[in-house]
Design an enzyme around this catalytic site. Structure first.
Site: not given
Length: 493
Positions: A222, A147, A117
């Site tokens: 992230s 992911d 992402h």
């Protein structure tokens, strides 16, 4: 000489106290002590962690956005109208959006891992190393289900610092962990915490098995690594739970044991190769387990089998409950997809199933999960609602009817659909189980049903044998599943 009983008693007490003290000291010596500082570990690991920035071109909207409401004649009315028309002009220059994330080097040749992402829909990806040098990155492969993404940079003559993966299965709740990343674009930021929980399912994907940590993780973290105290990557920071958008001590990381095989595939093939069984499964609740003769609601219930798939070739059937796969217990349904996905393609895996009241073992040659076809959204036109028709099945809250052209049209059912269609659901056992008009009952008590009399007969037979539930196989456009329908006047066993 006979020893004094009081003296013997005191000696025994002293020995007991001494033994307890020695045991306590030994236990304390083997316990993991909190480190006095993470400075040495952080200094060693920081050079391997990178900041990732992406740019994406956003085309201008084709329509003028809705303008704020102002009183008639307000000077702001003309100003905002002119501004919004200018923004929506076809000849206006496209805008470029940027986003920030984190990553880490896994190979001195220039391979970098991050979250999918972080780089999704990016036109350009830039990797900034710890020494502030920047490199354009090439996307090697990505996997939306876990992911994860693998990038490649050309370090030239620069020697990159790479970090190894550890075994996240050995991480215990309470172990110290270190998170390093790029929160809010601030660059190499180190936070520490512990493993708060294991195997968290946050509905992010089909293979959820997150490590939960209270190490501070924020936007921009992230894709960054979660290290154990040995400096090994045991997780990839991916998500946080936060009502405010900032860290409240609940962060989630993809465990290394799940990530590493995916990353290896992405590096080698540019895509992920997963094992495939070819079944649609559902979880077992206590009612379903009891109706199938199981004492525990553990395992994965096979709702349907893909024609021509590995399970079909091994003669797995709807209604089978998978208890073990390749020697590993399936304690809950969501574990099976991950275990199958991790199994080598082509391997013959023993599968222990529950069928017809007994355990059976079959061998399945694991296939490769096919690429999913792109879903085409189609919305059926609304059908006019008519009054319910059919027969009421006493004690269930169901009204059912044999299929006919009018009912197929009303509920949008295919010509090859066979069974009883539910035309009305009133308060009762069926409503409590989530059954709705348009559901098609294919089987009752493991026998096909084609008219209301078949279902009535199955209900009466179940009650006569003192069953508390009748097992139904139910199909609708969303899913094919089993339902344990409570029998309101079933006798207790």
């Amino acid at each position: 000489m006979v020893p004094n009983p009081m003296t013997v008693s005191r000696r025994l007490m002293v020995c007991a106290v001494t033994a307890a003290a020695i045991f306590a000291q030994a236990a304390a010596a083997t316990a993991r002590e909190a480190p006095g500082s993470f400075a040495d570990l952080a200094e060693k690991l920081l050079p391997a962690v990178v900041n990732i920035s992406t740019t994406q071109t956003i085309k201008n909207p084709e329509r003028i956005p809705e303008m704020p409401q102002f009183p008639p004649g307000s000077p702001f009315e003309d100003f905002f109208k002119e501004f919004m028309e200018r923004q929506a002009r076809p000849d206006a220059a496209p805008k470029r959006a940027t986003s920030l994330g984190s990553g880490f080097v896994i190979d001195a040749a220039g391979y970098v891992v991050t979250n999918n992402h972080v780089i999704a829909d990016a036109d350009e990806i830039t990797v900034t190393l710890h020494d502030d040098t920047t490199h354009k990155a090439t996307l090697i492969g990505r996997d939306s289900k876990t992911d994860l993404a693998v990038l490649k940079i050309d370090p030239g003559k620069k020697t990159l610092t790479a970090v190894p993966f550890g075994n996240s299965d050995q991480s215990r709740i309470g172990d110290w962990v270190l998170a390093i990343g790029n929160p809010f674009g601030l660059g190499g930021t180190v936070t520490a915490g512990i493993v708060s929980a294991r195997a968290r399912d946050i509905n992010a994907g089909p293979y959820d098995d997150f490590i939960q940590t209270d190490a501070s993780i924020n936007r921009g973290n992230s894709g960054g690594p979660l290290f154990n105290s040995a400096g090994e990557v045991v997780g990839i920071n991916t998500a946080i739970f936060s009502p405010s958008g900032g860290s409240i001590g609940i962060g989630f990381a993809i465990p290394s044991t799940l990530a590493k095989p995916v990353i290896d595939d992405l590096k080698q093939f540019g895509r992920t190769r997963r094992g495939w069984l070819g079944v649609r499964i559902q979880s077992l609740d206590p009612e379903l387990a009891e109706s199938m003769g199981l004492t525990e609601s553990k395992g994965a219930l096979v709702a349907s089998v893909n024609a021509g798939g590995p399970a079909a070739k091994a003669n797995l059937k709807p209604g089978d409950v998978i208890l073990k796969f390749d020697g590993r217990d399936i304690t809950e349904m969501r574990k099976l997809p991950r275990i199958v996905a991790e199994t080598a393609i082509g391997k013959k895996a023993p599968v222990e199933i529950w069928r017809d009241g007994k355990r059976v073992i079959v061998d399945v040659a694991v296939g490769e999960l096919p690429e999913e076809p792109e879903e085409v959204a189609s919305k059926s036109p609304e059908k006019p609602q008519t009054q319910a028709q059919g027969q009421v099945i006493a004690g269930t809250g169901l009204t059912v009817s044999a299929l006919n052209p009018a009912l197929r049209e009303r509920f949008g059912l295919e010509e090859d659909t066979a069974g009883l269609v539910v035309t009305e659901v009133k308060d009762g056992p069926a409503a409590e189980k989530g059954m709705k008009p348009g559901d098609v009952i294919i089987e009752a008590g493991n026998k096909p049903v084609r008219n209301p009399a078949d279902l009535t007969k199955a209900v009466e037979a179940a009650k006569a044998s003192s069953q508390k539930f009748l097992l139904l196989r139910v199909e609708n456009p969303q899913a094919l599943r089993y339902v344990a329908l409570p029998l309101s006047d079933g006798k207790k066993k």
